[in-house]
Design a protein around this motif. Structure first.
Motif, short mmCIF file in Angstrom:
data_model
loop_
_atom_site.label_atom_id
_atom_site.label_comp_id
_atom_site.label_asym_id
_atom_site.label_seq_id
_atom_site.Cartn_x
_atom_site.Cartn_y
_atom_site.Cartn_z
N GLY A 20 0.82 -1.22 0.00
CA GLY A 20 0.00 0.00 0.00
C GLY A 20 0.85 1.26 0.00
O GLY A 20 2.08 1.21 0.09
N LEU A 21 0.15 2.39 -0.13
CA LEU A 21 0.80 3.71 -0.13
C LEU A 21 0.44 4.46 1.15
O LEU A 21 -0.73 4.67 1.44
N VAL A 22 1.47 4.87 1.89
CA VAL A 22 1.27 5.57 3.15
C VAL A 22 2.02 6.90 3.11
O VAL A 22 3.25 6.92 2.99
N ALA A 23 1.29 8.00 3.18
CA ALA A 23 1.96 9.31 3.27
C ALA A 23 2.39 9.52 4.71
O ALA A 23 1.67 9.15 5.65
N PHE A 24 3.57 10.08 4.89
CA PHE A 24 4.07 10.30 6.26
C PHE A 24 4.86 11.60 6.32
O PHE A 24 5.40 12.07 5.32
N PRO A 25 4.93 12.18 7.54
CA PRO A 25 5.61 13.46 7.68
C PRO A 25 7.12 13.27 7.75
O PRO A 25 7.61 12.30 8.32
N THR A 26 7.87 14.17 7.14
CA THR A 26 9.30 14.26 7.40
C THR A 26 9.54 15.72 7.82
O THR A 26 8.61 16.54 7.79
N GLU A 27 10.77 16.04 8.19
CA GLU A 27 11.05 17.42 8.58
C GLU A 27 11.02 18.37 7.39
O GLU A 27 10.86 19.57 7.56
N THR A 28 11.16 17.84 6.15
CA THR A 28 11.17 18.72 4.97
C THR A 28 9.75 18.93 4.47
O THR A 28 9.20 20.03 4.56
N VAL A 29 9.16 17.87 3.91
CA VAL A 29 7.79 17.89 3.39
C VAL A 29 7.20 16.50 3.64
O VAL A 29 7.92 15.58 4.01
N TYR A 30 5.89 16.35 3.44
CA TYR A 30 5.30 15.01 3.55
C TYR A 30 5.74 14.15 2.37
O TYR A 30 5.80 14.62 1.23
N GLY A 31 6.05 12.90 2.65
CA GLY A 31 6.44 11.96 1.61
C GLY A 31 5.33 10.95 1.36
O GLY A 31 4.47 10.72 2.21
N LEU A 32 5.34 10.38 0.15
CA LEU A 32 4.39 9.31 -0.17
C LEU A 32 5.16 8.00 -0.19
O LEU A 32 5.94 7.74 -1.12
N GLY A 33 4.97 7.19 0.86
CA GLY A 33 5.84 6.05 1.08
C GLY A 33 5.32 4.74 0.52
O GLY A 33 4.12 4.47 0.50
N ALA A 34 6.28 3.93 0.06
CA ALA A 34 6.00 2.54 -0.33
C ALA A 34 7.27 1.72 -0.03
O ALA A 34 8.37 2.28 0.05
N ASP A 35 7.07 0.43 0.11
CA ASP A 35 8.18 -0.50 0.32
C ASP A 35 9.16 -0.38 -0.87
O ASP A 35 8.78 -0.62 -2.02
N ALA A 36 10.40 -0.05 -0.56
CA ALA A 36 11.38 0.24 -1.62
C ALA A 36 11.82 -1.01 -2.38
O ALA A 36 12.55 -0.91 -3.36
N THR A 37 11.33 -2.20 -1.95
CA THR A 37 11.67 -3.43 -2.67
C THR A 37 10.47 -3.99 -3.43
O THR A 37 10.55 -5.07 -4.02
N ASN A 38 9.34 -3.28 -3.39
CA ASN A 38 8.10 -3.80 -3.98
C ASN A 38 7.75 -3.00 -5.25
O ASN A 38 7.18 -1.91 -5.19
N GLU A 39 8.08 -3.60 -6.39
CA GLU A 39 7.91 -2.87 -7.65
C GLU A 39 6.45 -2.48 -7.92
O GLU A 39 6.17 -1.36 -8.38
N ALA A 40 5.52 -3.38 -7.61
CA ALA A 40 4.11 -3.08 -7.87
C ALA A 40 3.64 -1.91 -7.01
O ALA A 40 2.89 -1.04 -7.47
N ALA A 41 4.10 -1.87 -5.78
CA ALA A 41 3.73 -0.77 -4.88
C ALA A 41 4.30 0.55 -5.40
O ALA A 41 3.62 1.58 -5.41
N ILE A 42 5.54 0.49 -5.85
CA ILE A 42 6.21 1.71 -6.32
C ILE A 42 5.53 2.24 -7.60
O ILE A 42 5.38 3.44 -7.80
N ARG A 43 5.10 1.30 -8.43
CA ARG A 43 4.36 1.68 -9.63
C ARG A 43 3.13 2.52 -9.27
O ARG A 43 2.78 3.49 -9.94
N LYS A 44 2.48 2.16 -8.14
CA LYS A 44 1.30 2.91 -7.71
C LYS A 44 1.63 4.35 -7.33
O LYS A 44 0.81 5.26 -7.48
N ILE A 45 2.84 4.56 -6.82
CA ILE A 45 3.28 5.93 -6.50
C ILE A 45 3.29 6.79 -7.76
O ILE A 45 2.77 7.91 -7.78
N PHE A 46 3.88 6.23 -8.82
CA PHE A 46 3.97 6.99 -10.08
C PHE A 46 2.59 7.29 -10.64
O PHE A 46 2.33 8.38 -11.15
N LEU A 47 1.68 6.30 -10.52
CA LEU A 47 0.32 6.51 -11.02
C LEU A 47 -0.40 7.56 -10.19
O LEU A 47 -1.05 8.45 -10.73
N ALA A 48 -0.27 7.47 -8.85
CA ALA A 48 -0.97 8.43 -7.98
C ALA A 48 -0.47 9.84 -8.22
O ALA A 48 -1.25 10.79 -8.26
N LYS A 49 0.83 10.00 -8.39
CA LYS A 49 1.41 11.33 -8.57
C LYS A 49 1.34 11.82 -10.03
O LYS A 49 1.63 12.98 -10.29
#
Ligand code: TXA
Ligand code: MG
Length: 324
Positions: A20-49
């Motif tokens: 899944g995709l989980v947005a989370f706070p960092t000290e800079t800006v909010y990030g849209l997080g996914a498991d960095a080893t999961n290609e299908a999850a990462i693909r969803k980041i590109f689609l969402a953005k």
């Protein structure tokens, strides 16, 4: 999609594990997080953005020791900068290991790595245990979100969860420094300055072509970090001249004032006085732009702040905001 907003990090872990995709706070800006080893999850980041696939993602980690899980070579310079600035708003570009997915690196032989300085981000990364890719949690070319509301507005219908952690302290994206070549090269200025990096490295740091210390060639502007409203940057004297010849057709408009010049604050001429300190200005900038962008102004005028080194990242972002 039913989106959850919570402060409960334990709810985010099964979602990340399931791709899944989980947005989370960092000290800079909010990030849209996914498991960095999961290609299908990462693909969803590109689609969402709606982000092109050739724009690589930063892998967020919890501990310096994890550099060795991702980078093929960890030069002395990386360890020095990590010791000085992590957790913090700095991304290191290093030669990648073979297993790092092409969708993460945009097919390049390098990978971006960063330990963010935010208790929620750090706890999420520690408990998840693996790297989390996280671009800023906005649509491609939009202003990065620095609050939960901004994330919700950008991507609320496209993601599974927002971990809430208040407003981001720094307010601008991390400084990116490429350590994979002979000369350390800043690819994106941030609130950790070239001077601060150079001091720790005890060597010169260069800016990549297109970013000079305080000016950018107009042709180098990207359609990035931009409000929908037409936005311009004017020096104090340009602003004074512009105001003296103001036309009814220019109005209503918003002015982000830096200096003390007097500007009447009326409904058609909405004047916001920006902070004098660079850190506070950076903290406020995206939030201010986002809020004036909602108010149907014909244009947004940003009065240019000083050109000293601590303002380089702010200059970069306001010129990008005005590139449309
Ligand atoms: O502050 C930040 O860095 C935020 C927070 C969430 O950590 N993240 C962020 O990610 O700004 P994003 O995806 O919006 O911007 C990452 C930038 C992109 O411009 C990308 O081109 C660059 O990092 N990048 C990532 N990996 C790279 C690599 N291997 N080589 C060159 N540039 C890279
Ligand atoms: Mg971004």
């Amino acid at each position: 999609m039913k989106m959850i907003i919570t402060t409960d990090i334990t709810q985010a872990l099964p979602l990340l594990t399931a791709g899944g995709l989980v947005a989370f706070p960092t000290e800079t800006v909010y990030g849209l997080g996914a498991d960095a080893t999961n290609e299908a999850a990462i693909r969803k980041i590109f689609l969402a953005k709606e982000r092109p696939y050739d724009h690589p993602l930063i892998v967020h980690i919890a501990d310096v020791s994890q550099l060795y899980d991702w980078a093929d070579e960890v030069p002395e310079s990386a360890l020095k900068l990590a010791a000085a600035f992590w957790p913090g708003p700095l991304t290191l570009i290093l030669k990648k290991q073979a297993h790092v997915l092409d969708i993460v690196t945009g097919g390049q032989d390098t990978v971006g790595l960063r330990i963010p300085h935010h208790p929620v981000a750090l706890e999420l990364l520690r408990t998840f245990g693996k790297g989390i890719v996280a671009p800023s949690a906005n649509k491609f070319t939009h202003i990065s979100p620095t609050t939960v509301d901004a994330v919700q507005e950008e991507l609320g219908d496209k993601i599974d969860m927002i971990l809430a952690g208040g407003a981001c302290d720094v307010g601008l994206e991390s400084t990116i420094i490429d350590l994979s070549g002979a000369i350390p090269t800043i690819l994106r200025p941030g609130m950790i300055s070239a001077e601060a990096l150079s001091k720790v490295l005890n060597t010169d740091v260069q800016f990549s072509p297109g970013i000079t210390s305080t000016t950018r060639a107009p042709g180098m502007h990207h359609l990035h970090y931009a409000p929908m409203t037409k936005t311009r940057v004017l020096t104090q004297s340009e602003l004074i001249e512009f105001l003296s010849g103001l036309q009814a057709t220019d109005l209503p408009m918003a002015i982000l004032r830096y200096s003390d010049i007097s500007i009447p604050d009326t409904t058609s001429l909405h004047c916001i006085t920006m902070p004098k300190q660079a850190a506070q200005y950076a903290h406020d900038l995206y939030h201010t732009l986002r809020s004036v962008d909602h108010q149907n102004f014909k244009q947004i005028i940003i009065e240019a702040p000083p050109k000293t080194t601590e303002w380089v990242a702010i200059y970069d972002r306001i010129y990008k905001a005005s590139a449309k």
